[in-house]
Design an enzyme around this catalytic site. Structure first.
Site, PDB file in Angstrom:
ATOM      1  N   LYS A 137      47.738-124.526 -54.233  1.00  0.00           N
ATOM      2  CA  LYS A 137      49.043-124.071 -53.735  1.00  0.00           C
ATOM      3  C   LYS A 137      49.672-123.005 -54.624  1.00  0.00           C
ATOM      4  CE  LYS A 137      50.018-128.418 -51.317  1.00  0.00           C
ATOM      5  NZ  LYS A 137      50.690-129.722 -51.359  1.00  0.00           N
ATOM      6  N   GLY A 158      42.203-128.991 -53.034  1.00  0.00           N
ATOM      7  CA  GLY A 158      43.443-129.646 -52.632  1.00  0.00           C
ATOM      8  C   GLY A 158      44.658-128.862 -53.101  1.00  0.00           C
ATOM      9  N   SER A 159      45.711-129.581 -53.489  1.00  0.00           N
ATOM     10  CA  SER A 159      47.006-128.950 -53.760  1.00  0.00           C
ATOM     11  C   SER A 159      47.043-128.101 -55.025  1.00  0.00           C
ATOM     12  CB  SER A 159      48.093-130.021 -53.833  1.00  0.00           C
ATOM     13  OG  SER A 159      48.239-130.664 -52.580  1.00  0.00           O
ATOM     14  N   THR A 160      45.999-128.158 -55.876  1.00  0.00           N
ATOM     15  CA  THR A 160      45.973-127.246 -57.027  1.00  0.00           C
ATOM     16  C   THR A 160      45.908-125.795 -56.556  1.00  0.00           C
ATOM     17  OG1 THR A 160      43.552-127.386 -57.162  1.00  0.00           O
ATOM     18  CG2 THR A 160      44.823-128.931 -58.511  1.00  0.00           C
TER      19      THR A 160
END
Length: 673
Positions: free
Chosen positions: A417, A413-415
């Site tokens: 980014k 997920g957004s980790t």
């Protein structure tokens, strides 16, 4: 025909006939005959050996006694391969030979260096050499009255401790619960005791009845029923108050950290026939203990002990008269890990009611401080003997407590980014200070995407890199990924170790950027930019990626064994120091900024940087589905702790917001601000 030629031909034919006759009647020499005896000896063909004995030797020992004695002694000493050479005596015709031999045994090699006399005897009209046998040809120094005893010289398995010497796997004691039949009272008392034991110990009535009915059991016998963890003092007190029930301390492998370190440390178990086949000629036997899972298995060669043994020669009274062979015991090596049991326990305390994993490292030197998988199990139960019903309960549990989650790789997920940002900044695909206009909460690159959109929760009309990170804007990073380009993104991901085995003794699943290592579709590339698509990351690998923000752009090499060696880098210069420092400041805002997705992890007195992630596992866009919550965080002032935590099925608990308070508590427990 020329008479001279005929005579020469006749002589040659006669010579050939004589030679053939001589070959057919060849009598073996004493040495050759002893070679035959040795070949039978090497095969432990004792019947054939007896047939090669002289008449005088056969009179001194019956065939049945000869075979039985050899067999009994050689089985007792675990006789194995034998190497031997036979040489002629001073006179090749007097039947004297010399034997040099080495017989492998449980106590090491037994050496034979003996002069042996063979006697020529005629049997069934044929003369041949036969061995004048003596008992010293069983084992050196033996006579007709000698006996043999094998003593085991015990050794200990190596222990596993944490960085501070706290025990994780040690050689301790367990409590064996025994019954003394003659002290169990009346039949009514016995029935009541057995019923109570079945409830308290989880053993069946049939198991207890079978144990008591064994042929060797007498009224004063100690009859083992089961073995329990010695720390269960209340349970032990209850059962030993029953008539005829006693506790006996027995040696056992003990795991003091119980469930918290179960998947990491693993457990040992008794050797099985199947395992013996997998480890031939390695010194194991049916009574050996061997690592079954975790570090107990991975470091089996270092940890395993090797018992010694002595073969003692006894006289007819049983008194010791000499040592035939002796092998000293070898203890296993102790192993000190980089693991900090305080960190391990702090993470497990936060995860034990959930399904998930926690990884902690020191980002400065790569020391792994914790590896937790939850839910877990108590490894002591496996060592002491788990019932089939108890094991079935574990294996059927939908939360899969036997699954080791810190070795797996799933969508981050957004980790992810932060990595997208690092690659984009490296290729100047984005300007960190530029405010990017984004309208609404849905976006697609063009109409070819059909019904598919990238969505975001926050709908700030303009975001720069820092805002996109602390607000966790999916659209910003999807656009950044498209600006980078699929081939460049996939190529740079390899520089961060994607597709590689992590450089650590513990086997971890490889992280992948996509199923085939390519990002050759626009929607796949866009989704990958914010950690969805087909991206999978191992939680330890994610920690190593984030270590670059602490180490001026280089990823630290992980260490699991404590060492005084200086730290080294696994991947050097995956980003410039300037990019690492810029992203470090942006990641601080994820926690410090009131709009940051990890603001609820803010701790007074400790500055944290990090990133949340809530990967979604939905069958169809726009529909509700399963979610995992991620949070990776590290302290920025004198960085010494980085925690990556993943909790499964957080869709009804706020996604990553369910995880951030847990990680916060770990920092509070460990760093104690």
């Amino acid at each position: 025909m020329n008479l001279r030629k005929f005579s020469i031909l006749s002589i040659l034919l006669l010579a050939v006939l004589v030679a053939l006759t001589a070959c057919g009647n060849h009598q073996p020499t004493a040495k050759e005959r002893m070679d035959d005896y040795v070949k039978a000896w090497q095969k432990q063909d004792f019947s054939k050996m007896y047939g090669l004995l002289s008449k005088q030797s056969q009179k001194s020992v019956k065939k049945s006694d000869f075979i039985a004695r050899y067999k009994r002694i050689y089985e007792g000493i675990e006789a194995g391969k034998m190497t031997a050479t036979v040489t002629d005596g001073k006179k090749s015709t007097d039947g004297a030979v010399h034997l040099n031999a080495s017989l492998s045994t449980v106590a090491g090699p037994v050496k034979f260096s003996q002069n042996i006399q063979l006697k020529k005897e005629k049997r069934k009209d044929t003369a041949n050499w036969y061995v004048n046998w003596t008992p010293s040809m069983i084992l050196p120094g033996m006579n007709a009255d000698s006996k043999v005893r094998v003593d085991t010289l015990p050794s200990t398995r190596g222990e596993i401790v944490d960085r501070n010497g706290k025990p994780l796997a040690i050689n301790g004691t367990a409590a064996r619960i025994d019954l003394i039949p003659g002290k169990m009272g009346t039949d009514s008392d016995k029935t009541q005791t057995i019923q109570t034991l079945t409830k308290l110990l989880g053993v069946s009535k049939e198991q207890i009845d079978t144990a008591l009915a064994a042929s060797w059991v007498k009224v004063d016998s100690l009859v083992p029923i089961t073995t329990v963890d010695a720390t269960k003092t209340d349970l032990i007190k209850k059962v030993t108050q029953l008539p005829g029930v006693v506790k006996t301390d027995v040696n056992s492998r003990v795991y003091p950290d119980n469930n918290a370190s179960a998947h990491l440390i693993g457990y040992v178990g008794n050797m099985t026939a199947e395992l013996l086949k997998k480890h031939p000629n390695e010194g194991y036997n049916a009574n050996s203990v061997i690592g079954k899972t975790g570090l107990e298995l991975l470091f089996e060669k270092q940890l395993r002990q090797r018992d010694g043994a002595s073969i003692i020669r006894l006289d007819s009274t049983g008194a010791e008269v000499g040592t035939i062979a002796k092998k000293e015991p070898v203890n296993g090596q102790n192993i000190q890990l980089t693991i900090d049991r305080n960190v391990q326990d702090a993470m497990y305390s936060q995860l034990k009611k959930d399904a998930g994993t926690g990884v902690a490292i020191d980002p400065r030197n790569g020391d792994i401080l914790g590896l937790v998988s939850a839910p877990s199990y108590n490894p002591n139960d496996f060592v002491l003997g788990m019932s089939s019903s108890a094991y079935k309960k574990l294996s059927d549990d939908p939360k899969q407590p036997l699954l080791n989650r810190f070795t797996t790789a799933t969508a981050p997920g957004s980790t992810f980014k932060a990595l997208t940002a690092a690659i984009a900044l490296t290729h100047k695909s984005i300007d960190p200070n530029q405010a990017v206009a984004i309208n609404g909460t849905k976006w697609q690159a063009n109409k070819s995407w059909g019904d598919y959109y990238v969505t975001r929760l926050d709908h700030d009309p303009e975001v720069n890199l820092q805002e996109a990170l602390y607000r966790s804007d999916n659209i910003y990073f999807a656009q950044a990924a498209l600006k980078i380009g699929g081939s460049t993104f996939a190529s740079d991901a390899k520089k961060f170790g994607f597709g590689e085995t992590l450089p650590i003794q513990y086997p971890m699943r490889k992280s992948t950027i996509s199923n085939n290592g390519k990002l050759d579709s626009q929607t796949l590339l866009a989704n990958s930019g914010y950690g969805q698509g087909q991206v999978t990351v191992n939680p330890l690998h994610l920690s190593l990626i984030y270590s670059a923000f602490v180490n001026d752009g280089s990823m630290i090499k992980p260490r699991l064994i404590k060492t005084n060696d200086p730290p080294t880098f696994w991947k050097k210069n995956v980003m410039s120091p300037e990019i690492a420092q810029l992203l470090n400041k942006d990641l601080i805002e994820v926690v410090n900024n009131s709009a940051g997705t990890a603001h609820d992890a803010k701790i007074n007195g400790i500055t944290l940087a990090g990133k949340t992630g809530t990967p979604e596992f939905k069958k169809k866009q726009g529909k509700s589905g399963r979610e995992n919550g991620w949070f990776v965080a590290y302290n920025t002032d004198n960085p010494q702790l980085m925690v990556t935590m993943v909790v499964e099925n957080t869709q009804k608990h706020g996604g990553s917001h369910y995880v951030t308070p847990k990680v916060k508590k770990v920092f509070e427990d460990v760093l104690k601000p």
